[in-house]
Scaffold this motif. Structure first.
Motif, PDB file in Angstrom:
ATOM      1  N   LYS A 110       0.850  -1.189   0.000  1.00 39.33           N
ATOM      2  CA  LYS A 110       0.000   0.000   0.000  1.00 39.33           C
ATOM      3  C   LYS A 110       0.890   1.245   0.000  1.00 39.33           C
ATOM      4  CE  LYS A 110      -1.894   1.558   3.657  1.00 39.33           C
ATOM      5  NZ  LYS A 110      -2.731   1.762   4.869  1.00 39.33           N
ATOM      6  N   GLU A 111       0.361   2.330  -0.445  1.00 36.32           N
ATOM      7  CA  GLU A 111       1.104   3.595  -0.440  1.00 36.32           C
ATOM      8  C   GLU A 111       0.940   4.286   0.907  1.00 36.32           C
ATOM      9  OE1 GLU A 111       0.946   4.874  -5.143  1.00 36.32           O
ATOM     10  OE2 GLU A 111      -0.545   5.681  -3.737  1.00 36.32           O
ATOM     11  N   ARG A 112       2.065   4.834   1.393  1.00 37.86           N
ATOM     12  CA  ARG A 112       2.061   5.544   2.670  1.00 37.86           C
ATOM     13  C   ARG A 112       2.270   7.041   2.396  1.00 37.86           C
ATOM     14  NH1 ARG A 112       6.403   3.589   6.841  1.00 37.86           N
ATOM     15  NH2 ARG A 112       4.981   1.803   6.849  1.00 37.86           N
ATOM     16  N   ILE A 113       1.476   7.850   3.051  1.00 36.88           N
ATOM     17  CA  ILE A 113       1.576   9.306   2.854  1.00 36.88           C
ATOM     18  C   ILE A 113       2.690   9.860   3.730  1.00 36.88           C
ATOM     19  CG2 ILE A 113       0.384  11.502   3.121  1.00 36.88           C
ATOM     20  CD1 ILE A 113      -2.211  10.083   2.549  1.00 36.88           C
ATOM     21  N   ARG A 114       3.563  10.630   3.112  1.00 34.63           N
ATOM     22  CA  ARG A 114       4.605  11.322   3.867  1.00 34.63           C
ATOM     23  C   ARG A 114       4.481  12.822   3.578  1.00 34.63           C
ATOM     24  NH1 ARG A 114      10.828   9.891   2.876  1.00 34.63           N
ATOM     25  NH2 ARG A 114      10.255  10.671   0.816  1.00 34.63           N
ATOM     26  N   VAL A 115       4.290  13.597   4.631  1.00 28.70           N
ATOM     27  CA  VAL A 115       4.108  15.049   4.502  1.00 28.70           C
ATOM     28  C   VAL A 115       5.461  15.746   4.660  1.00 28.70           C
ATOM     29  CG1 VAL A 115       2.953  17.099   5.409  1.00 28.70           C
ATOM     30  CG2 VAL A 115       1.752  14.899   5.393  1.00 28.70           C
TER      31      VAL A 115
END
Length: 244
Positions: free
Chosen positions: A185-190
């Motif tokens: 899955k894709e992980r969000i990194r801010v």
């Protein structure tokens, strides 16, 4: 006793020098005090003295003038004269003229007037403080992310069943009927980064406005009244004969 006049500019100075010339005041009795030289301007008045304030206080200049030791000034007058010189104005010193010859049969006295002298000085009325500070706010938005989803289903095999050769070797996942499928899955990194969105330009300009100045000034004038004596009665005295 000597006296000092405030002179606003060269035109005013010319008027006052001509005034004293008309009064037959010797030019040597007149001294122009300024922060800069007026030598060219005084060519028409060769006898007029000139003093400049460079390196001297007002009192030191006046001490150098004939008769100046008899001149008295209040603290307010001294401040006004000094401010006028600092603002580019002039002073005209008139030495004691009381000893000038007066034609027989004439009496003279001086008429004086007050004049308003306006000087300007810069004073700080306040200050503008521009301060940069960091503020914060919450930003919200939706970001699509991808993730693996595994579906397992049963499907009937058509036709004859397949017979596999039996193997006594060590069983592998394939032999054991195990299939491994990675699930991601894709992980969000801010990430925050600084960007310049605008700039602040600060300028200061001089704005001129008119302010009304007024003051009450006094001036000398004369009033002539004719006084008549009352008629004096004269009594006649007759001669008296003493022998009678």
């Amino acid at each position: 006793m000597g006296q000092i006049e405030l002179i606003a500019n060269e035109h005013h100075l010319k008027e006052r020098l001509q005034h004293y010339r008309d009064l037959k005041v010797p030019e040597k009795k007149l001294t122009v005090v300024s922060t800069r030289g007026y030598e060219d301007f005084l060519l028409d008045y060769p006898g007029v003295n000139e003093r400049m304030t460079a390196g001297n206080t007002l009192e030191e200049l006046l001490i150098q003038l004939d008769g100046s030791q008899r001149l008295t000034m209040t603290n307010q007058e001294r401040e006004n004269y000094s401010n006028a010189l600092n603002n580019g104005e002039l002073l005209l010193y008139i030495d004691d003229v009381s000893e000038l010859d007066t034609p027989e049969g004439e009496e003279t006295f001086e008429l004086r007037e007050e004049r308003l002298a306006v000087s300007k000085e810069k004073v700080q009325t306040g200050e503008v403080v521009v301060e940069k500070y960091t503020d914060s706010k919450v930003e919200e938005f939706d970001v699509p992310v991808n993730m693996d989803n595994v579906t397992v289903e049963r499907r009937a095999v058509e036709g004859e069943p397949l017979f596999e050769t039996y193997n006594n070797t060590e069983d592998s996942d394939d032999d054991l009927g195990i299939i491994r499928i990675p699930v991601t899955k894709e992980r969000i990194r801010v990430i925050k980064e600084h960007v310049v969105t605008e700039e602040i330009v600060i300028t200061k300009e001089v704005v001129e406005k008119m302010e009304h100045v007024s003051g009450t000034v006094k001036h000398d004038d004369i009033r002539v009244n004719e006084v008549k004596n009352e008629d004096v009665k004269v009594r006649e005295v007759k001669n008296i004969d003493i022998d009678k």
